[in-house]
Design a protein around this motif. Structure first.
Motif, mmCIF file in Angstrom:
data_model
loop_
_atom_site.group_PDB
_atom_site.id
_atom_site.type_symbol
_atom_site.label_atom_id
_atom_site.label_comp_id
_atom_site.label_asym_id
_atom_site.label_seq_id
_atom_site.Cartn_x
_atom_site.Cartn_y
_atom_site.Cartn_z
ATOM 1 N N THR A 238 -42.041 2.928 55.085
ATOM 2 C CA THR A 238 -43.582 3.286 54.416
ATOM 3 C C THR A 238 -43.391 4.493 53.363
ATOM 4 O O THR A 238 -44.259 4.404 52.340
ATOM 5 N N ARG A 239 -42.540 5.557 53.775
ATOM 6 C CA ARG A 239 -42.317 6.632 52.739
ATOM 7 C C ARG A 239 -41.766 6.017 51.462
ATOM 8 O O ARG A 239 -42.493 6.473 50.619
ATOM 9 N N ASN A 240 -40.776 5.313 51.439
ATOM 10 C CA ASN A 240 -40.401 5.035 50.214
ATOM 11 C C ASN A 240 -41.056 4.091 49.485
ATOM 12 O O ASN A 240 -41.116 4.184 48.123
ATOM 13 N N VAL A 241 -41.694 3.268 50.108
ATOM 14 C CA VAL A 241 -42.618 2.296 49.242
ATOM 15 C C VAL A 241 -43.871 2.940 49.051
ATOM 16 O O VAL A 241 -44.208 2.499 47.950
ATOM 17 N N LYS A 242 -44.467 3.892 49.555
ATOM 18 C CA LYS A 242 -45.640 4.474 48.928
ATOM 19 C C LYS A 242 -45.058 5.278 47.817
ATOM 20 O O LYS A 242 -45.725 5.417 46.737
ATOM 21 N N LEU A 243 -44.046 6.132 48.082
ATOM 22 C CA LEU A 243 -43.426 6.963 46.764
ATOM 23 C C LEU A 243 -43.322 6.124 45.586
ATOM 24 O O LEU A 243 -43.544 6.507 44.381
ATOM 25 N N LEU A 244 -42.788 4.911 45.919
ATOM 26 C CA LEU A 244 -42.414 3.638 44.767
ATOM 27 C C LEU A 244 -43.767 3.432 44.002
ATOM 28 O O LEU A 244 -43.869 3.422 42.938
ATOM 29 N N ALA A 245 -44.935 3.238 44.692
ATOM 30 C CA ALA A 245 -45.934 2.890 44.204
ATOM 31 C C ALA A 245 -46.594 4.210 43.408
ATOM 32 O O ALA A 245 -46.981 3.759 42.183
ATOM 33 N N PHE A 246 -46.694 5.364 44.087
ATOM 34 C CA PHE A 246 -46.815 6.465 43.164
ATOM 35 C C PHE A 246 -46.210 6.671 41.892
ATOM 36 O O PHE A 246 -46.767 6.883 40.789
ATOM 37 N N GLY A 247 -44.795 6.558 41.904
ATOM 38 C CA GLY A 247 -43.952 6.982 40.859
ATOM 39 C C GLY A 247 -44.200 5.587 39.824
ATOM 40 O O GLY A 247 -44.157 6.110 38.863
ATOM 41 N N LEU A 248 -44.259 4.403 40.123
ATOM 42 C CA LEU A 248 -44.553 3.353 39.210
ATOM 43 C C LEU A 248 -45.795 3.367 38.512
ATOM 44 O O LEU A 248 -45.959 3.259 37.439
ATOM 45 N N GLY A 249 -47.021 3.669 39.168
ATOM 46 C CA GLY A 249 -48.092 4.030 38.804
ATOM 47 C C GLY A 249 -48.226 4.881 37.666
ATOM 48 O O GLY A 249 -48.730 4.685 36.572
ATOM 49 N N ALA A 250 -47.599 6.015 38.188
ATOM 50 C CA ALA A 250 -47.680 7.392 37.034
ATOM 51 C C ALA A 250 -46.722 6.861 35.807
ATOM 52 O O ALA A 250 -47.119 7.230 34.885
ATOM 53 N N THR A 251 -45.677 6.076 35.988
ATOM 54 C CA THR A 251 -44.828 6.022 34.640
ATOM 55 C C THR A 251 -45.758 4.935 33.904
ATOM 56 O O THR A 251 -45.672 5.404 32.845
ATOM 57 N N PHE A 252 -46.610 4.139 34.304
ATOM 58 C CA PHE A 252 -47.279 3.309 33.375
ATOM 59 C C PHE A 252 -48.222 4.368 32.572
ATOM 60 O O PHE A 252 -48.431 4.327 31.516
ATOM 61 N N GLY A 253 -48.807 5.153 33.434
ATOM 62 C CA GLY A 253 -49.816 6.330 32.799
ATOM 63 C C GLY A 253 -49.061 7.305 31.879
ATOM 64 O O GLY A 253 -49.739 7.548 30.919
ATOM 65 N N GLY A 254 -47.878 7.680 32.045
ATOM 66 C CA GLY A 254 -46.826 8.398 31.315
ATOM 67 C C GLY A 254 -46.745 7.670 29.913
ATOM 68 O O GLY A 254 -46.820 8.201 28.903
ATOM 69 N N VAL A 255 -46.504 6.337 30.042
ATOM 70 C CA VAL A 255 -46.376 5.443 28.615
ATOM 71 C C VAL A 255 -47.407 5.738 27.834
ATOM 72 O O VAL A 255 -47.250 5.807 26.682
ATOM 73 N N ALA A 256 -48.671 5.193 28.775
ATOM 74 C CA ALA A 256 -49.882 5.344 27.861
ATOM 75 C C ALA A 256 -50.217 6.554 27.214
ATOM 76 O O ALA A 256 -50.612 6.666 25.885
ATOM 77 N N GLY A 257 -50.140 7.726 28.016
ATOM 78 C CA GLY A 257 -50.426 8.976 27.568
ATOM 79 C C GLY A 257 -49.417 9.272 26.066
ATOM 80 O O GLY A 257 -49.847 9.700 25.182
ATOM 81 N N GLY A 258 -48.212 8.882 26.035
ATOM 82 C CA GLY A 258 -47.158 8.994 24.796
ATOM 83 C C GLY A 258 -47.749 8.383 23.987
ATOM 84 O O GLY A 258 -47.878 8.847 22.657
#
Lengths: 368, 269
Positions: A238-258
């Protein structure tokens, strides 16, 4: 007229029609309503990306994140720093000239850095759920905004509340999207060029979301949302899978921000307040948590509806009462609030809930 | 029978717990519990309410870390308190109060159960590589196979919460089997079942034993345990008070005391 009976063929026909509609949309809108509406649609596309990113965290994995806009801010500021003269002005000793990085370098970098921030936020919150997680993420979002607001001293990194301006527009194949240009005899305004650029990336984000949803990872996210203990017993890390969700979600946010930074040419901390986080969350919840099509619908509605209300409120009042009674700007928020309450009252699973979510809520209603 | 006797004996033990203790605040939930489960047997763990059965279960499956003691499984020490690695080592479990993924279909529940045996990562999932496709198809086929095995494949596309109680139990077993376990640990599987459902469960567990799976069974239904298990251990106040074949355990004085209370005068009974 009869439609072809084969569902596969019909689906293909539908895709072609939607494709044509999306392709001509900016020209039709631009010709009939003006380019300011194309600009509004551009922003709607950015919101779709944001909402889909947040949907991974909130909709799939069930982790309530109230600070999502921080990742948008990280992507936007990274783009701003690497595509504006700010660093050269603030640190002439280090930067001889304004950095002018390719957008194809800055966007992935923004995605990566935002993703790292996502993991950074995820790590201390692994054991939190629900309200507690919401409070911590809310704090995180505010911390980022306050940092951006105050990092103009001792080193002027973000230029504080004044923000960073003179940000270069994205350049694609040598053509800056910031000015209108001619292509195949067609005059392409800047907003229309941005529209196609954003549309391509939005489609990529949708594609990634759909693929992830129907995979081992998508199932693991939903399993954690449904019952974390059982998910762990099933062998899900669950640790890795949750971090993956946070990381991937944030990635999309970062692209949209740029994309936002390059489009606006200006960023300031004001654009990344709590209200923006809540707006994106509303898009996810209102559209239908966990359902990609629903989230897109929610983002479109919430991005476009306020503009429509702003545009229509004054003429409608003029026609009804002979004068403008309420300022369209304040009416816009009022109607927006009423719409939210109505949707939550009559369609608690969202406008377009995922089939599963709908069943879940029905089961819950039966049980209580 | 060319195998040296030593290796057979070594191999016969699948799981051995030694000196496992667990304390919650002032409550000693488990005190120095040692037991061994042999390959291919159905091992029963019984005891009055609050005896520590579920605590032991949770230590075994990694939801709790023991304060003392260790568990050896299939020749290796189990990492304490790491459920996903224990699942990977080959222990799968069900829960006393059924814990399915309610919003998912029965089929998806079983597919989640196979998570630990799958390798597809982010890139594989997004690009849908040939390897990912093959794995996904195989997972779905295996999930159907397991649903058939427990007898509910016709409900594959039903939402888990819409299944009947007995079928939910079966689904939970199918989900546990999906990780290809060496030991299947069932926490009170017959709780809340009617007589027909219990009989069906018994048939299913016998089928599992017939197919060579080792089963650890926590149960309140003493009749089911005594009729089904090869060996039984009894816990009372966190201590193991007996471990033997059912017929011996049934007559064990400490077991009778634990269940029925002490008789003031044995002759009077």
């Amino acid at each position: 007229m009869t439609l072809p009976g084969d569902p596969k063929l019909r689906a293909r026909l539908g895709i072609v029609l939607i494709g044509i509609a999306l392709a001509v949309l900016p020209f039709v809108v631009g010709a009939n309503f003006g380019n300011s509406w194309v600009r509004i649609i551009d922003f709607a596309l950015l919101y779709i990306m944001l909402a889909l990113g947040l949907n991974i965290v909130v909709g799939f994995a069930g982790l309530l994140d109230l600070g999502y806009i921080a990742f948008y801010a990280v992507g936007a500021y990274l783009y701003a720093l690497l595509s504006s003269p700010h660093l050269a002005i603030a640190f002439p000793a280090v930067f001889a000239s304004a950095p002018a990085w390719s957008v194809w370098l800055v966007l992935p970098l923004g995605a990566l850095v935002a993703g790292l921030f996502g993991v950074l936020l995820g790590t201390p919150t692994l054991k939190l759920r629900g309200d507690y997680l919401a409070i911590v993420t809310l704090g995180f979002g505010e911390i980022i905004r306050i940092f951006l607001n105050n990092l103009n001293a001792p080193l002027n990194l973000t230029n504080g509340p004044q923000g960073i301006n003179n940000i270069q527009s994205a350049q694609i194949a040598g053509q800056s999207l910031g000015r209108s240009f001619e292509l195949f005899g067609l005059q392409i305004p800047s907003v229309t060029a941005h529209y196609y650029f954003f549309l391509a990336l939005t489609l990529a984000v949708i594609f990634i979301c759909v693929r992830l949803q129907d995979s081992r990872l998508g199932r693991a996210w939903v399993a954690i949302r449904e019952d974390e203990l059982a998910a762990r017993a099933c062998g899900i890390n669950t640790r890795n899978v949750k971090l993956l969700a946070f990381g991937l979600g944030a990635t999309f946010g970062g692209v949209a921000g740029g994309l936002f930074a390059g489009f606006q040419g200006f960023v300031s901390p004001e654009s990344f307040g709590l209200l923006e986080s809540i707006m994106v969350l509303c898009m996810v919840v209102l559209g239908g948590m966990g359902n990609i099509a629903g989230v897109i619908l929610g983002a479109l509605l919430l991005a476009l509806l306020p503009e429509v209300l702003r545009w229509g409120a004054a003429p409608v009042q003029q026609w009804l009462f002979g004068k403008v009674l309420v300022d369209p700007e304040s009416l816009r928020l009022l109607l927006f609030g009423v719409a939210l309450v109505l949707v939550m009252r009559w369609r608690p699973a969202g406008l377009w809930p995922s089939a599963l979510r709908k069943r879940e809520l029905a089961a819950h209603a039966e049980a209580t | 029978m060319s195998d040296p006797v030593g290796t057979i004996v070594q191999d016969a033990v699948l799981l051995s717990a030694s000196g496992v203790s667990k304390r919650f605040g002032g409550v000693q939930a488990l005190r120095d519990v040692s037991l061994t489960i042999r390959r291919g047997e159905v091992y029963g763990l019984i005891g009055p309410n609050g005896a520590g059965k579920t605590s032991f279960f949770n230590v075994l499956t990694g939801l709790y870390s023991p304060d003392e003691g260790r568990v050896t499984f299939d020749g290796h020490d189990l990492p304490p308190g790491v459920p996903h690695r224990i699942a990977g080592a080959g222990i799968a479990r069900t829960f006393q109060n059924i814990r399915l993924f309610g919003a998912m279909s029965a089929l998806e529940n079983v597919m989640v159960g196979r998570h630990i045996r799958l390798r597809t990562g982010v890139i594989g999932a997004i690009l849908r590589t040939p390897a990912a496709r093959v794995e996904e198809a195989a997972t779905e086929a295996r999930a159907h196979e397991l649903l058939r095995y427990v007898g509910i494949d016709q409900l594959a596309n039903q939402q888990a919460t819409h299944l009947s109680y007995g079928d939910q139990r079966r689904l939970e077993i199918a989900r546990a089997l999906a990780s290809d376990p060496k030991l299947l640990a069932l926490d009170e599987p017959a709780a809340g079942m009617n007589a027909t459902e219990t009989a069906g469960l018994r048939t299913l567990i016998e089928k599992l034993r017939g197919d060579g799976l080792t089963v650890l069974l926590i149960e309140h239904d003493v009749k089911l345990v005594m009729g089904l298990c090869d060996r039984v251990a009894v816990l009372d106040y966190g201590e193991k008070i007996a471990e033997d074949v059912p017929d011996v355990v049934r007559r064990h004085p400490r077991v009778i005391t634990a269940y029925l209370g002490r008789q003031s005068d044995p002759e009077a009974a």
